[in-house]
Design a protein around this motif. Sequence first.
Motif, PDB file in Angstrom:
ATOM      1  N   ASN A  41       0.704  -1.434  -0.589  1.00 14.63           N
ATOM      2  CA  ASN A  41       0.166  -0.021  -0.096  1.00 14.63           C
ATOM      3  C   ASN A  41       0.669   1.177  -0.211  1.00 14.63           C
ATOM      4  OD1 ASN A  41      -2.706  -1.298   0.116  1.00 14.63           O
ATOM      5  ND2 ASN A  41      -2.239  -2.120   2.181  1.00 14.63           N
ATOM      6  N   HIS A  69      -3.329   3.503  -2.994  1.00 15.56           N
ATOM      7  CA  HIS A  69      -3.307   2.577  -3.584  1.00 15.56           C
ATOM      8  C   HIS A  69      -2.715   1.244  -3.446  1.00 15.56           C
ATOM      9  CE1 HIS A  69      -3.558   1.727  -8.102  1.00 15.56           C
ATOM     10  NE2 HIS A  69      -2.532   1.404  -7.785  1.00 15.56           N
ATOM     11  N   ASN A  70      -4.230   0.970  -3.067  1.00 18.68           N
ATOM     12  CA  ASN A  70      -2.693  -0.839  -3.267  1.00 18.68           C
ATOM     13  C   ASN A  70      -2.574  -1.633  -4.934  1.00 18.68           C
ATOM     14  OD1 ASN A  70      -3.362  -4.138  -2.957  1.00 18.68           O
ATOM     15  ND2 ASN A  70      -3.647  -3.008  -0.821  1.00 18.68           N
ATOM     16  N   SER A  71      -1.212  -2.474  -4.679  1.00 15.61           N
ATOM     17  CA  SER A  71      -0.593  -3.134  -5.366  1.00 15.61           C
ATOM     18  C   SER A  71      -1.325  -3.995  -6.081  1.00 15.61           C
ATOM     19  CB  SER A  71       0.953  -3.870  -4.669  1.00 15.61           C
ATOM     20  OG  SER A  71       0.430  -5.269  -4.204  1.00 15.61           O
ATOM     21  N   ASN A  72      -2.695  -4.901  -5.759  1.00 17.01           N
ATOM     22  CA  ASN A  72      -3.372  -5.681  -6.983  1.00 17.01           C
ATOM     23  C   ASN A  72      -4.411  -4.517  -7.675  1.00 17.01           C
ATOM     24  OD1 ASN A  72      -2.667  -7.497  -5.414  1.00 17.01           O
ATOM     25  ND2 ASN A  72      -4.281  -7.255  -3.633  1.00 17.01           N
ATOM     26  N   GLN A  73      -3.926  -3.795  -7.759  1.00 21.10           N
ATOM     27  CA  GLN A  73      -5.442  -2.402  -8.180  1.00 21.10           C
ATOM     28  C   GLN A  73      -3.830  -1.853  -9.086  1.00 21.10           C
ATOM     29  OE1 GLN A  73      -6.133   0.299  -4.456  1.00 21.10           O
ATOM     30  NE2 GLN A  73      -7.423   0.833  -6.483  1.00 21.10           N
ATOM     31  N   LEU A  76      -1.543   2.862 -12.731  1.00 22.09           N
ATOM     32  CA  LEU A  76      -2.660   4.246 -13.333  1.00 22.09           C
ATOM     33  C   LEU A  76      -2.479   4.371 -14.581  1.00 22.09           C
ATOM     34  CD1 LEU A  76      -1.764   6.064  -9.198  1.00 22.09           C
ATOM     35  CD2 LEU A  76      -4.423   4.582  -9.953  1.00 22.09           C
ATOM     36  N   ASP A 161       3.498  -1.464 -10.953  1.00 19.97           N
ATOM     37  CA  ASP A 161       2.359  -2.231 -10.955  1.00 19.97           C
ATOM     38  C   ASP A 161       2.665  -3.728  -9.695  1.00 19.97           C
ATOM     39  OD1 ASP A 161       0.783  -3.609 -12.821  1.00 19.97           O
ATOM     40  OD2 ASP A 161       1.727  -4.830 -13.913  1.00 19.97           O
ATOM     41  N   LYS A 367      -4.008  -3.768 -19.848  1.00 19.85           N
ATOM     42  CA  LYS A 367      -2.623  -3.489 -18.865  1.00 19.85           C
ATOM     43  C   LYS A 367      -2.275  -4.558 -18.045  1.00 19.85           C
ATOM     44  CE  LYS A 367      -5.717  -0.444 -16.602  1.00 19.85           C
ATOM     45  NZ  LYS A 367      -6.743  -0.523 -14.725  1.00 19.85           N
TER      46      LYS A 367
END
Length: 637
Positions: A41, A69-73, A76, A161, A367
């Motif tokens: 995070n 922001h979380n790494s799983n997201q 950007l 990422d 992505k």
Amino acid sequence: MKWVTRNILVIIFVMIVMSSFNPIDAFHSVETKNHSISISNWQYYWGESDREPIMTSYPLESSNSWVWHNSNQGYLKPQQSTDTLWIKFRLPAYDLSSPALYINKVYAKGINIYINNTIIYQKDRSHKYDLNTIFLPLKPVDAGKEVIMSMYSERDRLGIDKEIVIGDYQPILKQYVRGNIIDIIAGVAVVFVALVMVICSVFLSKGHIKDWISVNIVLLSVGIIIITYSPFLYTHYGEYGHIYLVLFDIALYIFLPGLTYVFESMIGIGYGGVIRKFRKIQMIYFSCFFAFMFLNLFLDIEYERFYLFSLSMIGTLIIIQGIILMTHAVYYGIKGNKDAGIIAWGFTIFTVVVIAEFSWFFLSQGKYELFIWKWGLICFITSFIILLGRKLTMNHRQVIEYSKELERFNNELQRSEKMDIISELAASVAHEVRNPLQVTRGFLQLLEQKSKDKDKEYLRLALDELDRASDIITDFLTFAKPEIQQATTLDVLGEFRHIEGILLPLANYQAGRVQIDIPSGLLIIGNASKFKQAFVNMIKNSIEALGKDGLIRIWAYEDSGQIVIHILDNGVGMEDEDIKHLGEPYYSNKTRGTGLGLMVTFRIIEAMNGSITFTSEKWVGTEVITRFPSAYHEDMI
């Protein structure tokens, strides 16, 4: 060439093993083993666009501006108003003598990293490749401090990422190097294979050079694609990034039509020529793209929109190409094309992986990071190497067969020339010798009538030898003039009944048996006397070769317009070297044989448009197979 194929397969196997390791998963295993700490995070903030060269001042500390922001997201997407991103996170407490920070994937063209207002990392690329791998040594006193990252991008992705990892320097360094260099090793291995094959092409014939070189070009393109796609070069030798991107584009635009051409030349042009037509479309499209690319390089013409459009087109073409080639590989394989069957398994894996990855890439709106395609590509290369090895092996066998055929034809030519010379000599000598022999025989008969018993015995012996000499002369004349006169339709069964009656006493004397299994209705065109003479010679030889419990089997049948006659005995047999000399004059295994009997037999069968072959095994037996055109078949013609 066998050692080349074997070594190439070993190299491919090593590449498969190396490519089967996922650097990310391997790193996570190291992380667990070395008790590394993951940061999943962090906070980010969109700043103002500024390229001088990268922003060097922090944004205002506003709780409303920073977003968690979380790494799983994942990464950007830059906003329309700005393409500059700030990220901050706090280093955890750690008890490490040599700490290090590792971020596997960061998408940005330029990156600055700060700790306590001090810049510890700076990267600003002049090319479009935006994937970065960051590995930084830390100090033990940095524990608990805040890390600020500023970055910008010219593409539609920006940010971290994967998880941020803090751990011991040495283990992370080893895994960092291994994880990044594995693609380079795999690519260099493929390039090395291509170069070895280029060297080996010197020893190939002109007929094989075309396919061999085309495969070499495809392999070389694959190696360059793997090497220039790896983050290793851009991370450690980023100053040459423009060259890597140009090489990647060139290799890709050569590989795609080259792959189609190799498939077309080795497997087929496809249903309705679709593979060939698609290759021509590829060549036209990529030729145009080459022109735009070189204009951009040498004239500094901006073609960014065309480039972005081309990326979508290339992805679409790759999917279409994969579908076309995979379906045709399966199609040709089902039809019985062994080459297509060999290549189908590797190519199917490759195309399924490529289609799946590109489809997912487009569905995820870019992505998804392509990486499984290398495994499919390795399988495909392996299948091509196997196919080339098989083709070389088959060609080698064909060369051997052609050499044997050439040797056989040369032997036949020498034999024919020899027979022509002997034929002319036999005809002239036989006529000149027969008349004196007949006169001599007449006088010996007169002397026999007037001689006493003891003298008669010697004269009878002399007459027998004269008769044997006369038979030899007859054989010479038959050999010299084997033309079949008064040719009629012969019933094979009827002729063999006569032959059986002639030779049965001799067979009984040798304690042998003769079995005849010939159906009625097998008809050939020929002279009955010559036919009997030829087969009496062959069967007589079989009888004389019999031992205890000797058996001669004779059978016949019709096959494809020919009458096939088999004579099989269980006699002493012959060596292969003896079979090669059958039919030659004065070659015989008998004590008093002249070899003229089989020589005459060959000439008679040849004159009747027949053929004869011998197979034999020492102390097992001999089989003679004779073929004549069927009288019914000749009438139809």
